[in-house]
Design an enzyme around this catalytic site. Structure first.
Site, short mmCIF file in Angstrom:
data_model
loop_
_atom_site.label_atom_id
_atom_site.label_comp_id
_atom_site.label_asym_id
_atom_site.label_seq_id
_atom_site.Cartn_x
_atom_site.Cartn_y
_atom_site.Cartn_z
N LYS A 204 0.71 -0.87 -0.14
CA LYS A 204 0.33 -0.26 -0.02
C LYS A 204 0.50 1.46 -0.16
CE LYS A 204 -3.69 3.24 0.56
NZ LYS A 204 -4.59 3.06 1.08
N CYS A 258 -3.72 9.39 2.28
CA CYS A 258 -3.05 8.54 1.63
C CYS A 258 -1.66 9.22 1.12
CB CYS A 258 -3.37 7.65 1.20
SG CYS A 258 -4.97 6.62 1.67
#
Length: 400
Positions: A204, A258
């Site tokens: 990720k 993010c």
């Protein structure tokens, strides 16, 4: 039939609430947990506290069916999903305090055979930290399944992508991976890919760092084009006609929970070996400062030419188009800085009704009153607006 029938979701934000509502629509009994009482109350009325297409219908249906309930405390369940924020401390040091707190909160409810899943994007090693914390709290972790399955959804498309996107599952043990994969396969139509916990965590971080590096290239190009007197939007469009070139779009910086955060997790752990990833973060941060100076210079020029201070319309506060999410938003940062530096700011954000720091006004009102119109976010409401007799600074390609 679902072998795991009950789910406790800790954190009812942009990931936890959509995930819980989706699971409730698949006949899981979902107990949502959030530390904010007003959030719990809102959800239990069948309403939502965030803007996300289709989410309101999912939550309303889930609550009305009795499959979704919210509370400030966890309860026993077959599956526990931790979906809490993972920001950083000063100096870009990763902060997993919320993950640790959530783990401690569920510890007394975890029993043999349960699955504990970390969905929060986290530094490498965080899933093992959950195991460590549970052990410290008296849980026999050899009899439960602990895994990481990072969320991979795009705000504005979350409800669809929760189902359609491929998922990566990495367990503390192979058995934990298998059990967690079986759970996700009950509602994910995309592939559910197996690995170990650290690889899932790094995957990720890698995905978001890849995008950050490519956005940094576009942002650096836009700064150079300004220096050379070139239209960056035309340049990128022309360059992208090459069959193996795909330059992303520049902006006022990079925001969100993010991309603006996760690369620092790698840089912090990787040190001097994370050269490109660190530089990309620095370029994207610099682009925001560069934009602020462009706006301030335009305001100073206006004042020198007209003998009066400029009114600056800041068009958009969200970190990306057509959402209400302000987390790590460079547009919000720019607006705050302009106001703090004494500029007369007119603030427009069509996706929120109010903000504690600014009066939110309509785009028509702001453009009418402003001397300088600054496009910070390419919201669909801004496209096609004709502006005459004003200075226009377009950092997001709204008029390309």
């Amino acid at each position: 039939m679902n072998q795991n029938k009950t789910v406790c979701v800790v954190g009812l934000g942009y990931i936890g609430l959509p995930t819980g509502a989706l699971l409730a629509s698949r006949n899981y009994k979902v107990h949502g947990v959030d530390v904010v009482q007003s959030t719990v109350d809102t959800i239990n009325r069948g309403e939502i506290h965030i803007v996300e297409p289709e989410l309101d219908a999912f939550v309303r249906s889930a609550v009305n069916s009795g499959n979704l309930k919210a509370d400030t405390k966890p309860t026993e369940a077959d599956v526990f999903i931790i979906a809490v924020p993972t920001p950083f401390h000063d100096g870009y040091v990763p902060n997993i305090d919320y993950v640790v707190s959530a783990t401690k909160a569920i510890a007394s409810y975890v029993k043999e055979g349960n699955i504990v899943i970390l969905e929060s994007t986290s530094p490498v090693g965080t899933t093992h930290k959950i195991e460590e914390v549970l052990k410290e709290e008296g849980v026999d972790t050899s009899k439960i399944y602990i895994a990481h399955c990072p969320e991979r959804v795009l705000p504005g498309h979350i409800m669809r992508e929760l189902v359609e996107n491929d998922r990566i599952v990495g367990g503390i043990t192979p058995e934990a991976t298998e059990a967690t994969v079986a759970f996700y396969e009950t509602f994910v139509h995309g592939a559910v890919l197996k690995t170990d916990a650290k690889t899932a965590e790094m995957a990720k971080l890698t995905e978001n760092s890849y995008r950050d590096v490519n956005i940094a290239f576009a942002n650096e190009l836009s700064i150079l084009c300004d220096k050379f007197g070139i239209n960056e939007w035309e340049l990128i469009e022309l360059a992208n006609r090459h069959p193996r070139v795909n330059i992303l779009q520049p902006g006022v910086g990079v925001g969100g929970h993010c991309i603006a955060v996760d690369p620092w997790f790698i840089v912090h752990a990787g040190g001097e070996d994370a050269k490109i990833i660190r530089t990309a973060r620095e370029v994207n941060t610099y682009k925001t400062e560069w934009a602020i100076e462009k706006i301030k210079n335009a305001a100073l020029k206006f004042e020198n030419e007209n003998g009066t201070k400029a009114k600056v319309a800041c068009m958009g506060l969200a970190f990306k188009p057509d959402i209400d999410d302000l987390r790590e938003s460079p547009a919000l940062y720019v607006t705050r800085r302009l106001k703090a530096d004494g500029l007369h700011t007119l603030v427009v954000e069509p996706n929120i009704k109010s903000h504690p720091e600014f009066e939110i006004i309509s785009d028509a009102e702001a453009i009418e009153e402003a001397d300088i119109v600054v496009y910070l976010v390419a919201h669909k409401q801004f496209k096609g607006i004709r502006i005459f007799g004003k200075v226009v600074l377009d950092f997001c390609g709204i008029n390309k």
